[in-house]
Design an enzyme around this catalytic site. Structure first.
Site, PDB file in Angstrom:
ATOM      1  N   ALA A 228     -10.822 -32.237  -1.195  1.00  0.00           N
ATOM      2  CA  ALA A 228     -12.400 -33.163  -0.795  1.00  0.00           C
ATOM      3  C   ALA A 228     -12.849 -33.995  -2.071  1.00  0.00           C
ATOM      4  O   ALA A 228     -11.779 -35.369  -1.660  1.00  0.00           O
ATOM      5  CB  ALA A 228     -13.374 -32.111  -0.942  1.00  0.00           C
ATOM      6  N   ARG A 229     -12.879 -33.303  -2.845  1.00  0.00           N
ATOM      7  CA  ARG A 229     -12.978 -34.264  -3.848  1.00  0.00           C
ATOM      8  C   ARG A 229     -13.855 -33.339  -5.297  1.00  0.00           C
ATOM      9  O   ARG A 229     -14.208 -32.257  -5.435  1.00  0.00           O
ATOM     10  CB  ARG A 229     -14.522 -35.311  -3.437  1.00  0.00           C
ATOM     11  CG  ARG A 229     -14.632 -36.479  -3.496  1.00  0.00           C
ATOM     12  CD  ARG A 229     -13.607 -37.282  -3.909  1.00  0.00           C
ATOM     13  NE  ARG A 229     -13.272 -39.285  -3.184  1.00  0.00           N
ATOM     14  CZ  ARG A 229     -12.471 -38.630  -2.011  1.00  0.00           C
ATOM     15  NH1 ARG A 229     -11.331 -37.785  -1.965  1.00  0.00           N
ATOM     16  NH2 ARG A 229     -12.303 -40.295  -1.278  1.00  0.00           N
ATOM     17  N   ASP A 253      -5.709 -30.738  -4.395  1.00  0.00           N
ATOM     18  CA  ASP A 253      -5.076 -32.721  -4.143  1.00  0.00           C
ATOM     19  C   ASP A 253      -5.888 -32.850  -4.845  1.00  0.00           C
ATOM     20  O   ASP A 253      -5.630 -34.318  -5.055  1.00  0.00           O
ATOM     21  CB  ASP A 253      -5.249 -32.266  -2.907  1.00  0.00           C
ATOM     22  CG  ASP A 253      -4.885 -33.450  -2.843  1.00  0.00           C
ATOM     23  OD1 ASP A 253      -3.511 -33.939  -2.902  1.00  0.00           O
ATOM     24  OD2 ASP A 253      -4.797 -34.717  -1.247  1.00  0.00           O
ATOM     25  N   GLU A 258      -8.862 -38.446 -11.997  1.00  0.00           N
ATOM     26  CA  GLU A 258      -7.591 -38.422 -11.714  1.00  0.00           C
ATOM     27  C   GLU A 258      -6.955 -39.851 -11.957  1.00  0.00           C
ATOM     28  O   GLU A 258      -7.784 -41.151 -12.267  1.00  0.00           O
ATOM     29  CB  GLU A 258      -7.518 -38.884  -9.672  1.00  0.00           C
ATOM     30  CG  GLU A 258      -8.336 -37.299  -8.855  1.00  0.00           C
ATOM     31  CD  GLU A 258      -8.346 -37.809  -8.024  1.00  0.00           C
ATOM     32  OE1 GLU A 258      -7.686 -38.923  -7.082  1.00  0.00           O
ATOM     33  OE2 GLU A 258      -8.657 -36.551  -7.223  1.00  0.00           O
ATOM     34  N   HIS A 277      -3.624 -36.234  -4.761  1.00  0.00           N
ATOM     35  CA  HIS A 277      -4.015 -36.583  -3.942  1.00  0.00           C
ATOM     36  C   HIS A 277      -4.274 -37.142  -2.916  1.00  0.00           C
ATOM     37  O   HIS A 277      -3.863 -38.695  -2.284  1.00  0.00           O
ATOM     38  CB  HIS A 277      -5.591 -37.547  -4.882  1.00  0.00           C
ATOM     39  CG  HIS A 277      -6.083 -37.884  -4.133  1.00  0.00           C
ATOM     40  ND1 HIS A 277      -7.338 -38.250  -4.146  1.00  0.00           N
ATOM     41  CD2 HIS A 277      -6.596 -38.287  -1.934  1.00  0.00           C
ATOM     42  CE1 HIS A 277      -8.473 -38.940  -3.364  1.00  0.00           C
ATOM     43  NE2 HIS A 277      -8.463 -38.134  -2.527  1.00  0.00           N
ATOM     44  N   VAL A 278      -2.178 -36.525  -2.218  1.00  0.00           N
ATOM     45  CA  VAL A 278      -1.953 -37.464  -0.832  1.00  0.00           C
ATOM     46  C   VAL A 278      -2.421 -36.131   0.449  1.00  0.00           C
ATOM     47  O   VAL A 278      -1.611 -36.796   0.875  1.00  0.00           O
ATOM     48  CB  VAL A 278      -0.347 -36.815  -1.809  1.00  0.00           C
ATOM     49  CG1 VAL A 278       0.486 -37.888  -2.623  1.00  0.00           C
ATOM     50  CG2 VAL A 278       0.063 -35.590  -1.461  1.00  0.00           C
ATOM     51  N   ALA A 280      -4.187 -36.437   3.026  1.00  0.00           N
ATOM     52  CA  ALA A 280      -4.447 -37.697   4.075  1.00  0.00           C
ATOM     53  C   ALA A 280      -3.217 -38.281   4.034  1.00  0.00           C
ATOM     54  O   ALA A 280      -3.709 -38.780   4.976  1.00  0.00           O
ATOM     55  CB  ALA A 280      -5.554 -37.929   3.515  1.00  0.00           C
TER      56      ALA A 280
HETATM   57  C1  OXD Z   1      -9.883 -40.239   1.527  1.00  0.00           C
HETATM   58  C2  OXD Z   1      -9.373 -39.237   0.836  1.00  0.00           C
HETATM   59  O1  OXD Z   1     -10.920 -39.987   1.308  1.00  0.00           O
HETATM   60  O2  OXD Z   1      -7.893 -39.313   1.076  1.00  0.00           O
HETATM   61  O3  OXD Z   1      -9.619 -40.751   2.726  1.00  0.00           O
HETATM   62  O4  OXD Z   1      -9.144 -39.024  -0.190  1.00  0.00           O
END
Ligand code: OXD
Length: 316
Positions: A228-229, A253, A258, A277-278, A280
């Site tokens: 998510a974040r 992720d 970052e 952070h990949v 998606a």
């Molecule tokens: C998005 C992501 O927010 O890939 O789209 O983290």
């Protein structure tokens, strides 16, 4: 002069421009990077950017701008006081992430349970040493913040024979979820899970939602997956929970900062898989994002109700 000028802060292929102009023919589409955007911003009606782009200065120099669209689901840098106080529409790309992100979630879960990090280290050293991997069959997964991504995770989890629990703010009937929990009963759900998967947006309410208390509520055999974040987690507490064995491992992720700083202890933990952070990303991402934008553009051009509008006060 086209009726609407759209400025994309991302390279586009000819097919993307065609997707847009087929949907709304009288549209001018320009793409450039943030550094060159001031050259075009004066005539821009609609700005399309990633949610992490720092567009504030550009926004303040945009006299005609009526709509900002995020190519991502996250809109963290696209919300600032001036846009919050304005009538500018803010939309995002939620709805296109389910397939790649849920595949990433299961890559992390299976890699952790089948012992792949250790086996890959052994392979690099040409070591033939058998281990006893675990199964995910009949284990329990808890999805925190069930939305479009969480539903895809739930669907795949059911297919792999897991019991599926989820938290969600508003109660809904979900075909792939065995039991739903309201957010205030999250810790109760966490205590039952072998896998906890965070799919929440980052808002004032979800910031640092995961602290030592939440990791302590989890089973010492549980795995924590965050796609998510990073800021949904108080990262020092996650690090401590992994160091102290409050949980068994993590697939991460996203991070508070970052790129994850080179000296961060998470990098070297054997029970942690880090991806940059990949989750998606896939070769289909931009095609899907442009199609979604073009569908919404048609609604905008026809004065119809738009979708994926962000509540600028709430942040999602
Ligand atoms: C998005 C992501 O927010 O890939 O789209 O983290």
């Amino acid at each position: 002069m086209p009726a609407l000028n759209v400025l994309f802060l991302n390279p586009l292929a000819e097919r993307h421009i065609q997707t847009i102009t087929t949907m709304v023919p009288d549209t001018g589409v320009t793409s450039c990077d943030l550094a060159h955007a001031p050259e075009y911003i004066e005539n821009t009606d609609i700005l399309v950017a990633w949610g992490f782009a720092d567009i504030r200065r550009l926004y303040l120099a945009a006299p005609k701008l009526k709509w900002v669209h995020a190519l991502s689901a996250g809109v963290e840098n696209l919300i600032f006081p001036e846009i919050q106080q304005s009538t500018t529409i803010l939309t995002n790309s939620r709805g296109i992430h389910g397939i790649p992100v849920s595949e990433h979630v299961f890559s992390l879960m299976l890699a952790l349970t089948r012992g792949l990090p250790r086996l890959i280290r052994q392979q690099q050293q040409h070591v033939w040493k058998r281990i006893e991997p675990q199964e995910i069959h009949e284990k329990t997964i808890g999805i925190v913040g069930l939305g479009s991504i969480g539903r895809e995770v739930a669907k795949r989890a059911k297919g792999l024979g897991l019991h599926v629990l989820a938290t969600k703010r508003t109660a809904t009937t979900e075909i792939f979820v065995d039991k739903m929990y309201p957010p205030e009963r999250m810790n109760e759900m966490l205590s039952l899970c072998d896998f906890v998967v965070v799919t929440l947006p980052l808002t004032e309410d979800t910031k640092e939602l995961f602290r030592l208390e939440q990791f302590s509520a989890m089973k010492p055999t549980a795995y924590f997956i965050n796609i998510a974040r990073g800021a949904v987690v108080h990262q020092p507490d996650l690090t401590a929970a992994l160091e102290q064995g409050l949980i068994q491992g993590a697939g991460l992720d996203v991070f508070e900062h970052e790129p994850l700083p080179a000296e961060d202890p998470l990098w070297d933990m054997e029970n942690v898989i880090i991806t940059p952070h990949v989750a998606a990303l896939s070769p289909h991402y931009l095609d899907r994002a442009v199609k979604l934008f073009a569908d919404n553009l048609l609604r905008y051009a026809n004065g119809r109700e738009m979708f994926n509008i962000i509540d600028k006060a709430k942040g999602y």
